[in-house]
Design an enzyme around this catalytic site. Structure first.
Site, PDB file in Angstrom:
ATOM      1  N   TYR A  30      11.195  -4.075  -7.385  1.00  0.00           N
ATOM      2  CA  TYR A  30       9.722  -4.107  -8.323  1.00  0.00           C
ATOM      3  C   TYR A  30       8.878  -2.631  -7.641  1.00  0.00           C
ATOM      4  O   TYR A  30       8.710  -2.594  -8.452  1.00  0.00           O
ATOM      5  CB  TYR A  30       9.106  -5.140  -8.036  1.00  0.00           C
ATOM      6  N   ASP A  34      12.447  -8.057 -13.927  1.00  0.00           N
ATOM      7  CA  ASP A  34      12.484  -7.359 -12.431  1.00  0.00           C
ATOM      8  C   ASP A  34      12.837  -9.105 -11.684  1.00  0.00           C
ATOM      9  O   ASP A  34      13.402  -8.808 -10.907  1.00  0.00           O
ATOM     10  CB  ASP A  34      12.069  -5.881 -11.702  1.00  0.00           C
ATOM     11  N   THR A  75       9.448  -2.303 -15.141  1.00  0.00           N
ATOM     12  CA  THR A  75       9.743  -2.464 -13.663  1.00  0.00           C
ATOM     13  C   THR A  75      11.307  -2.700 -14.203  1.00  0.00           C
ATOM     14  O   THR A  75      12.756  -2.261 -13.523  1.00  0.00           O
ATOM     15  CB  THR A  75       9.837  -2.588 -12.497  1.00  0.00           C
ATOM     16  N   GLY A  94      -0.996   0.206  -4.833  1.00  0.00           N
ATOM     17  CA  GLY A  94      -2.035   0.131  -4.145  1.00  0.00           C
ATOM     18  C   GLY A  94      -3.282   0.763  -5.966  1.00  0.00           C
ATOM     19  O   GLY A  94      -3.585   1.861  -6.047  1.00  0.00           O
ATOM     20  N   ASN A 142       0.484   0.922   5.816  1.00  0.00           N
ATOM     21  CA  ASN A 142       1.090  -0.159   5.003  1.00  0.00           C
ATOM     22  C   ASN A 142       1.914  -1.460   5.400  1.00  0.00           C
ATOM     23  O   ASN A 142       3.095  -1.029   6.204  1.00  0.00           O
ATOM     24  CB  ASN A 142       2.320   0.571   4.212  1.00  0.00           C
ATOM     25  N   GLY A 143       1.698  -1.855   4.820  1.00  0.00           N
ATOM     26  CA  GLY A 143       2.789  -3.575   5.854  1.00  0.00           C
ATOM     27  C   GLY A 143       1.902  -5.370   5.971  1.00  0.00           C
ATOM     28  O   GLY A 143       0.240  -5.115   5.498  1.00  0.00           O
ATOM     29  N   CYS A 203       0.609  -0.556  -0.189  1.00  0.00           N
ATOM     30  CA  CYS A 203       0.352  -0.384   0.316  1.00  0.00           C
ATOM     31  C   CYS A 203       0.915   1.580   0.128  1.00  0.00           C
ATOM     32  O   CYS A 203       1.919   0.960   0.342  1.00  0.00           O
ATOM     33  CB  CYS A 203      -1.465   0.026   1.105  1.00  0.00           C
TER      34      CYS A 203
END
Length: 503
Positions: free
Chosen positions: A258, A367, A304, A28, A102-103, A2
């Site tokens: 990435y 990637d 990427t 996201g 985020n996580g 996120c």
């Protein structure tokens, strides 16, 4: 994965938060949300499923008044794709707190049970972000009797660190007080702090990546330290405190491979330069393992891998060509919810330029290879475009293990490299030769130039989890919850209305 952002400014922050979220959209694409605060109008919120541009219309932006706010873009590693799990989350006691995260918490289930049974708190969703919010709210409530101070917040966040395990970067808005931001004690998930002079005072901003600061003309001050808590009061006062719970700094290496934008700087490391060095390391691996190569052209799989592929071509002394044209209106296939959706999107997303492939021995550079879905489809595209031979190189090592700290690699059975040799993977994706980056080469590529970071979270490559609390039982339970079949069931439940949370 996120993206989060928080701003305390001398002017309205609604447009700034929107602009920041648009440049964090790559983190996201499932949902987006913004919460703002003003003394006159109180708390204002808009969140829903969809891209930033679709969630926020003019009528929503006009309602988001105030000089303090936080924002979030989400894709569903935990919970599901329901609009009820779009962030930020809100709890009214104490004070009124909004939080975006985020996580991933590795002890989510245990914490949720304790919150309900002992802290007497109600949870509306299955999201670990709501758990984080309620832990923070509880720890504040038991420590404050009267006026809230930055030290109260520091103490509450320190207590949160002792209860919450995993990787997390958090922004929170406390009504009438200000902005709070903190990072897990290992610094797994990124968070950066910036400032700018505006109308004679300092504005402050925190975000998942420095590119969000750049677009709003904030100067990058520094990264938030592992375990550190940053408090920015509504009046613009900045307070920071490191955590005694801080552990060895081990940022997630997959951010550099990435997720992050190449124009970001994370933990004082340029993402662009790390990808250049990944290409150099990969070229060295190709020369060692394929010394008599007959490669005619190096072609990246956009976007990427373009930086790494350019260096591979340079060091191999062969032509670099962009043989695939990308449809910019298709989302990132890695973070699409479901294998079938990812498979269908490859053809819609990429189209080959035949003249760059016809009768050539082509080295495709990506990637990483996660599920192998995209790789197999792209190799097929290259052959259909007339390639004589198709070699495939990955700038990252084989992804063999699930990531439990916020990246959607939950089910080991869905990882093409899990339990397979390079030769077996090569056969499955249909390549004439497959070359992977070595893990030590990847670490060398990223660590270069920053002596403060000596190690990284490389769990998806090595199976070594830096928090030390990830068991086989946990991984098994995670696989049952987060494999594609489980995600599809949750989506079906939402579509049919059989999994609606009553509020």
């Amino acid at each position: 994965m996120c993206g989060v952002v928080g701003i305390v400014s001398s002017e309205p922050v609604n447009q700034a938060l929107y602009n920041a979220l648009t440049v964090l959209q790559h983190r996201g694409q499932d949902a987006a949300g913004i919460v703002t605060w003003s003394d006159e109008n109180g708390l204002k919120q808009r969140k829903s499923n969809g891209l930033v541009r679709d969630v926020f219309r003019s009528r929503h932006m006009l309602r988001l008044t105030g000089n303090v706010g936080i924002g979030h873009v989400r894709y569903p590693t935990a919970g599901g794709s329901k609009s009820s799990e779009a962030q930020p989350f809100y709890v009214n006691s104490p004070y009124g707190i909004c939080l975006a995260h985020n996580g991933n918490l590795t002890n989510h289930d245990e914490l949720a049970e304790l919150l309900i049974r002992e802290d007497r708190r109600h949870l509306n969703t299955n999201s670990d972000s709501e758990v984080l919010l309620n832990v923070l709210a509880h720890e504040l409530q038991v420590r404050v009797n009267g006026h809230l101070t930055p030290q109260n917040v520091f103490d509450a966040v320190e207590a949160l660190h002792k209860r919450c395990k995993g990787g997390y970067a958090v922004v929170a808005l406390i009504v009438g007080f200000g902005l709070v931001a903190f990072r897990d004690p290992n610094g797994i998930r990124p968070l950066v702090l910036g400032d700018r002079e505006h109308r004679g005072q300092k504005d402050y901003m925190v975000a998942s990546e420095s590119v969000a600061l750049d677009v709003l003309q904030f100067s990058r001050m520094r990264d938030v330290n592992p375990g550190e808590c940053v408090v920015i009061e509504n009046n613009g006062s900045l307070h920071c405190k490191d955590s005694p719970s801080r552990k060895m700094h081990t940022p997630c290496i997959f951010e550099y491979v990435y997720f992050a934008r190449p124009d970001s700087i994370i933990d004082n490391l340029s993402v662009y330069k790390t990808r250049l060095r990944m290409g150099e390391e990969l070229a060295g691996k190709i020369v060692r393992s394929f010394p008599d190569h007959d490669i005619d052209v190096v072609i990246p799989i956009p976007d990427t891998s373009c930086t790494s592929a350019l260096q591979v071509a340079y060091h191999l002394g062969v032509k670099y060509r962009e043989g695939f044209i990308k449809n910019r209106y298709i989302g990132r296939t890695f973070i699409m919810p479901g294998q079938e959706e990812r498979r269908k999107s490859v053809r819609r997303k990429l189209n080959a330029i035949d003249l760059e492939f016809r009768n050539k021995n082509v080295l495709l550079v990506d990637d990483s290879i996660v599920r192998g879905t995209t790789s197999k489809q792209i190799i097929k595209l290259a052959r259909e475009a007339g390639a004589r031979k198709v070699y495939f190189a990955s700038a990252a090592p084989p992804v063999r293990y699930p990531n439990v700290y916020g990246i959607d690699m939950p089910a080991a059975a869905e990882l093409i490299a899990n339990g397979r040799s390079d030769e077996e993977i090569q056969e499955i994706i249909g390549a004439d030769r497959l070359i992977y980056q070595d893990l030590h080469g990847l670490i060398r590529s990223v660590r270069h130039g920053n002596s403060d970071i000596t190690d990284f979270d490389t769990s998806c490559f090595s199976g070594e989890y830096v928090t030390g609390d990830v068991t086989d039982e946990y991984l098994h339970e995670l696989e049952l919850r987060r494999n594609d079949a489980a995600k599809q069931k949750r989506k079906t439940d939402v579509d049919t209305g059989s999994n609606v949370v009553a509020l």
